[in-house]
Scaffold this motif. Structure first.
Motif, PDB file in Angstrom:
ATOM      1  N   LEU A 212       7.582  -8.047  -4.574  1.00 35.00           N
ATOM      2  CA  LEU A 212       7.988  -7.049  -5.880  1.00 35.00           C
ATOM      3  C   LEU A 212       6.987  -5.921  -5.709  1.00 35.00           C
ATOM      4  CD1 LEU A 212       7.747 -10.050  -8.221  1.00 35.00           C
ATOM      5  CD2 LEU A 212       9.554  -8.814  -7.775  1.00 35.00           C
ATOM      6  N   ALA A 213       6.142  -5.458  -5.044  1.00 36.09           N
ATOM      7  CA  ALA A 213       5.311  -4.649  -4.523  1.00 36.09           C
ATOM      8  C   ALA A 213       5.686  -3.484  -4.144  1.00 36.09           C
ATOM      9  CB  ALA A 213       3.670  -4.473  -4.783  1.00 36.09           C
ATOM     10  N   ALA A 214       6.929  -3.690  -3.244  1.00 37.75           N
ATOM     11  CA  ALA A 214       7.601  -2.675  -2.460  1.00 37.75           C
ATOM     12  C   ALA A 214       8.292  -2.462  -3.014  1.00 37.75           C
ATOM     13  CB  ALA A 214       7.712  -3.851  -0.727  1.00 37.75           C
ATOM     14  N   GLU A 215       9.430  -2.960  -3.858  1.00 41.28           N
ATOM     15  CA  GLU A 215      10.182  -2.694  -4.799  1.00 41.28           C
ATOM     16  C   GLU A 215      10.162  -0.973  -5.089  1.00 41.28           C
ATOM     17  OE1 GLU A 215      13.773  -3.692  -4.980  1.00 41.28           O
ATOM     18  OE2 GLU A 215      12.576  -5.349  -3.425  1.00 41.28           O
ATOM     19  N   PRO A 216      10.644   0.181  -4.526  1.00 39.46           N
ATOM     20  CA  PRO A 216      10.723   1.345  -4.949  1.00 39.46           C
ATOM     21  C   PRO A 216      10.509   1.266  -6.391  1.00 39.46           C
ATOM     22  CG  PRO A 216      12.350   1.502  -3.198  1.00 39.46           C
ATOM     23  CD  PRO A 216      12.179  -0.254  -3.698  1.00 39.46           C
ATOM     24  N   GLU A 217      10.722   1.367  -6.869  1.00 34.94           N
ATOM     25  CA  GLU A 217      10.815   2.017  -8.210  1.00 34.94           C
ATOM     26  C   GLU A 217       9.338   1.324  -9.266  1.00 34.94           C
ATOM     27  OE1 GLU A 217      14.829   1.274  -9.473  1.00 34.94           O
ATOM     28  OE2 GLU A 217      15.491   3.508 -10.762  1.00 34.94           O
ATOM     29  N   LEU A 218       9.140   0.016  -8.362  1.00 31.67           N
ATOM     30  CA  LEU A 218       8.386  -0.951  -9.189  1.00 31.67           C
ATOM     31  C   LEU A 218       6.970   0.167  -8.558  1.00 31.67           C
ATOM     32  CD1 LEU A 218       8.864  -4.565  -9.250  1.00 31.67           C
ATOM     33  CD2 LEU A 218       9.606  -2.855 -10.560  1.00 31.67           C
ATOM     34  N   ALA A 219       7.428   0.035  -7.225  1.00 34.46           N
ATOM     35  CA  ALA A 219       5.716   0.849  -6.348  1.00 34.46           C
ATOM     36  C   ALA A 219       5.559   2.653  -7.130  1.00 34.46           C
ATOM     37  CB  ALA A 219       6.237   1.026  -5.085  1.00 34.46           C
ATOM     38  N   ALA A 220       6.891   2.963  -7.229  1.00 30.98           N
ATOM     39  CA  ALA A 220       6.622   3.977  -8.214  1.00 30.98           C
ATOM     40  C   ALA A 220       5.474   4.247  -9.652  1.00 30.98           C
ATOM     41  CB  ALA A 220       7.744   5.019  -8.309  1.00 30.98           C
ATOM     42  N   ARG A 221       5.861   2.907 -10.044  1.00 36.10           N
ATOM     43  CA  ARG A 221       4.960   2.894 -11.209  1.00 36.10           C
ATOM     44  C   ARG A 221       3.896   2.523 -10.996  1.00 36.10           C
ATOM     45  NH1 ARG A 221       8.030   3.230 -15.971  1.00 36.10           N
ATOM     46  NH2 ARG A 221       6.331   2.269 -17.045  1.00 36.10           N
TER      47      ARG A 221
END
Length: 245
Positions: A212-221
């Motif tokens: 989950l943390a590697a998902e780009p949009e989540l990682a950005a937040r």
């Protein structure tokens, strides 16, 4: 240019606004769960209580709720008529909990939360697929939820099935093999017997959290401090939720 035409960018914005409106209904863990950022939280719908607005505040609220659950002092908050009326038109949950389907681990109960507090996604063994990823992303990106908790638990049947299937070479019927295949990379081969199953429960939580943390949009937040994604375990024997490093 025709004044009624819509640019591609404008169409995308309109679609996002429509999606947000439709899905929200808008009309006009103690020290073990961690903590951090400070900010002024918004009020809980229908009450004067503050709504957790940062990852740290959300973690503290979940930890306090779990302590009430352990002590058999549940409040069952936010179920009164005023809250129910307010929730007809909007929702403002403060955490997404991705948990297992196990009937012994309902997030709203083990964290003593009420209506509108948690957005819960439940799959056997916290297995991820596109629907789960989209659901988590919706909560974070569209509702602005500051915390995602991946919640595993002691004596997980899905994890046990994955470990046993690997050992026996047996394929599970129907769609259950999909679950086994997704959990298999987390199997802890440094342990044996029940210890392997228990260690794999924690390893699976960490694996799902990292995906989950590697998902780009989540990682950005996460990078801006607006989001935390944490892994945790619920112990059936003690009713304690503790954070996994």
């Amino acid at each position: 240019m025709n004044s009624h035409a819509t640019s591609p960018r404008g169409a995308g914005t309109a679609r996002r606004t429509l999606l947000r409106t439709a899905l929200t209904g808008a009309t006009a863990l103690g020290a073990g769960l961690g903590a951090a950022h400070t900010a002024t939280p918004a009020p809980v719908a229908g009450s004067a209580e503050p709504r957790p607005g940062t990852p740290g505040q959300a973690l503290r609220e979940l930890a306090a709720g779990n302590r009430r659950w352990q002590a058999f002092r549940e409040r069952h908050p936010h179920e009164d008529p005023a809250v129910r009326r307010t929730l007809v038109t909007a929702q403002h949950p403060f955490a997404v909990v991705l948990g297992c389907i196990d009937s012994r681990v309902p997030p709203e109960l083990v964290f003593d939360q009420g209506l509108g507090d948690l957005m819960t996604v439940r799959t056997a063994g916290e297995v991820l697929d596109e629907a789960v990823l989209g659901s988590v992303a919706y909560g974070v990106l569209e509702l602005g939820i500051p915390l995602v908790v991946v919640l595993g638990h002691q004596s997980c049947g899905a994890v046990r099935a994955a470990v046993q299937a690997e050992q026996s070479g047996e394929r599970l019927p129907a769609h259950m093999q999909y679950l086994v295949d997704r959990i298999r990379p987390a199997i802890d081969h440094g342990q044996e017997g029940d210890a392997r199953i228990d260690a794999t429960v924690s390893a699976n939580v960490r694996l799902v959290r990292s995906r989950l943390a590697a998902e780009p949009e989540l990682a950005a937040r996460i990078g801006t401090g607006k989001l935390a994604i944490v892994g945790a375990r619920y112990e059936l024997t003690t009713q304690v939720v503790h954070r996994l490093a």
